[in-house]
Write an enzyme that holds these catalytic residues in place. Structure first.
Site, short mmCIF file in Angstrom:
data_model
loop_
_atom_site.label_atom_id
_atom_site.label_comp_id
_atom_site.label_asym_id
_atom_site.label_seq_id
_atom_site.Cartn_x
_atom_site.Cartn_y
_atom_site.Cartn_z
N HIS A 49 -22.51 40.78 16.19
CA HIS A 49 -21.22 41.45 16.35
C HIS A 49 -21.45 42.77 17.08
O HIS A 49 -22.39 43.51 16.75
CB HIS A 49 -20.62 41.72 14.95
CG HIS A 49 -19.27 42.35 15.03
ND1 HIS A 49 -18.14 41.65 15.36
CD2 HIS A 49 -18.88 43.65 14.85
CE1 HIS A 49 -17.09 42.47 15.38
NE2 HIS A 49 -17.52 43.68 15.06
N GLY A 108 -22.33 33.19 27.25
CA GLY A 108 -23.61 32.82 26.63
C GLY A 108 -24.79 33.70 26.99
O GLY A 108 -25.93 33.23 27.02
N MET A 153 -15.76 31.70 19.38
CA MET A 153 -14.45 32.33 19.14
C MET A 153 -13.51 31.51 18.26
O MET A 153 -12.29 31.62 18.38
CB MET A 153 -13.77 32.65 20.48
CG MET A 153 -14.56 33.59 21.37
SD MET A 153 -15.00 35.14 20.55
CE MET A 153 -13.43 35.98 20.63
N ARG A 154 -14.05 30.70 17.36
CA ARG A 154 -13.21 29.99 16.39
C ARG A 154 -13.51 30.51 14.99
O ARG A 154 -14.70 30.69 14.65
CB ARG A 154 -13.48 28.48 16.40
CG ARG A 154 -13.23 27.78 17.70
CD ARG A 154 -11.85 27.95 18.25
NE ARG A 154 -10.80 27.31 17.45
CZ ARG A 154 -9.50 27.49 17.65
NH1 ARG A 154 -9.09 28.30 18.61
NH2 ARG A 154 -8.61 26.88 16.92
N GLU A 160 -28.10 43.93 22.12
CA GLU A 160 -27.82 42.63 21.48
C GLU A 160 -28.91 41.62 21.86
O GLU A 160 -29.39 40.85 21.02
CB GLU A 160 -26.45 42.10 21.92
CG GLU A 160 -25.28 42.91 21.41
CD GLU A 160 -23.94 42.24 21.71
OE1 GLU A 160 -23.84 41.01 21.66
OE2 GLU A 160 -22.98 42.98 21.99
N ARG A 178 -8.48 22.03 11.60
CA ARG A 178 -9.74 22.77 11.59
C ARG A 178 -10.85 21.95 10.93
O ARG A 178 -11.99 21.92 11.40
CB ARG A 178 -9.54 24.07 10.83
CG ARG A 178 -10.13 25.27 11.45
CD ARG A 178 -9.74 26.51 10.67
NE ARG A 178 -8.66 27.22 11.31
CZ ARG A 178 -8.79 28.00 12.38
NH1 ARG A 178 -9.98 28.16 12.94
NH2 ARG A 178 -7.76 28.62 12.90
#
Ligand code: GRF
Length: 215
Positions: free
Chosen positions: A111, A14, A92-93, A176, A67
Site C-alpha cells: 500500500h 504491474g 483493484m477488487r 515499493e 463476487r
C-alpha cells in the site's frame, strides 16, 4: 531451501509484480512466482509477466455474476498452480471476508502510504494536503478490513517542497520495488509470520539510527 509457490494478483501495469519476479529469479530467493493472475484482460502487467516466462491467467470479474463466483474461479486457478502465498500488487477488487480468511497469513498487499495513515486511495494527494514531511509505503498481511492488516515492513521517503502527487508517487514507488521483495522473502523464509493478529518476527532489530526529514 523450499521455494514457496507464489501468485501475484494484479489489475494494472504491474511494476511491483516485475520487482517480485526479478527478485524471485535469483536462486537464493525462497519463493518462485508460479502465476500472475489479473481480473482485467487488458492489464499491461500480463504481457510483462508472459515476457518473463511466468504463467498468466485472467479471471475477469465482469464475467462472473457474484463476487463469490469470481473468487471461486480465482481459487481454481490458484489450486491448479499449487499456490502457497498470494501477493496483491495493484489488485483493484475488494475480496470477500471468506476469501481473505481462507488465505489468512498467506496473503500480503503493498500500500502506498505509511499505514495506518492514508488507507484507501489518493494517498499521495492526501499526504501532501496534510503537510506531512515523511511518507512511504507498507507491506501488510491482508485482513477483511481494507488496508488494516498487521504490518510486515515499511519504507519512508521525504516529502519535499514543490512535490506533487506524481512526484511523490514516483519517489514512493522506487521504495515499493525494494520493500515488496524483502517482505515476500520474510514471509517465505519464516522470518515474519502472522501470529494472533500480530506479525511475529524471528530476526533481531537494529534500533540505532533515526530517519530525519528534512535531513
Ligand atoms: C502501487 O502503488 C501499490 O502500492 C498500489 O497499487 C499500485 C500498483 O502499481 N497497491 P503497480 O501496478 O505495481 O505498478
Amino acid at each position: 531451501m523450499t521455494r514457496r509457490r507464489v501468485a501475484i494478483l494484479i489489475s494494472g501495469r504491474g511494476s511491483n509484480m516485475v520487482s517480485l519476479i526479478e527478485a524471485a529469479s535469483r536462486p537464493d530467493f525462497p519463493a518462485g512466482i508460479a502465476l500472475v493472475l489479473s481480473n482485467r484482460p487488458d492489464a499491461a502487467g500480463l504481457e510483462r509477466a508472459a515476457a518473463a516466462g511466468i504463467a498468466t491467467a485472467v479471471v475477469d470479474h465482469k464475467a462472473h455474476p457474484t463476487r463469490e463466483d469470481f473468487e471461486q474461479a480465482m481459487e481454481a486457478e490458484l489450486k491448479a498452480h499449487d499456490i502457497a502465498f498470494i501477493c496483491l500488487a495493484g489488485f483493484m477488487r475488494v475480496l470477500t471476508d471468506g476469501f481473505v480468511e481462507r488465505w489468512s497469513g498467506r496473503m500480503i498487499n503493498i500500500h502506498p502510504s505509511l499505514l495506518p495513515l492514508y488507507r484507501g486511495t489518493q494517498t499521495h494527494r492526501r499526504a501532501l494536503e496534510d503537510g506531512v514531511l515523511v511518507h512511504g509505503c507498507t507491506v501488510h498481511f491482508v485482513v477483511p478490513e481494507l488496508d488494516a492488516g498487521p504490518i510486515i515492513a515499511q519504507a519512508a521517503v521525504p516529502v519535499v517542497p514543490g512535490d506533487t502527487a506524481d512526484s511523490l508517487a514516483a519517489r514512493v514507488i522506487v521504495q515499493e520495488h525494494v520493500l515488496y521483495p524483502k517482505a515476500l522473502r520474510m514471509i517465505c523464509d519464516g522470518t515474519a509470520r502472522l501470529d494472533n493478529g500480530r506479525v511475529a518476527f524471528t530476526r533481531g532489530w537494529n534500533a540505532d539510527g533515526t530517519l530525519h526529514s528534512p535531513g
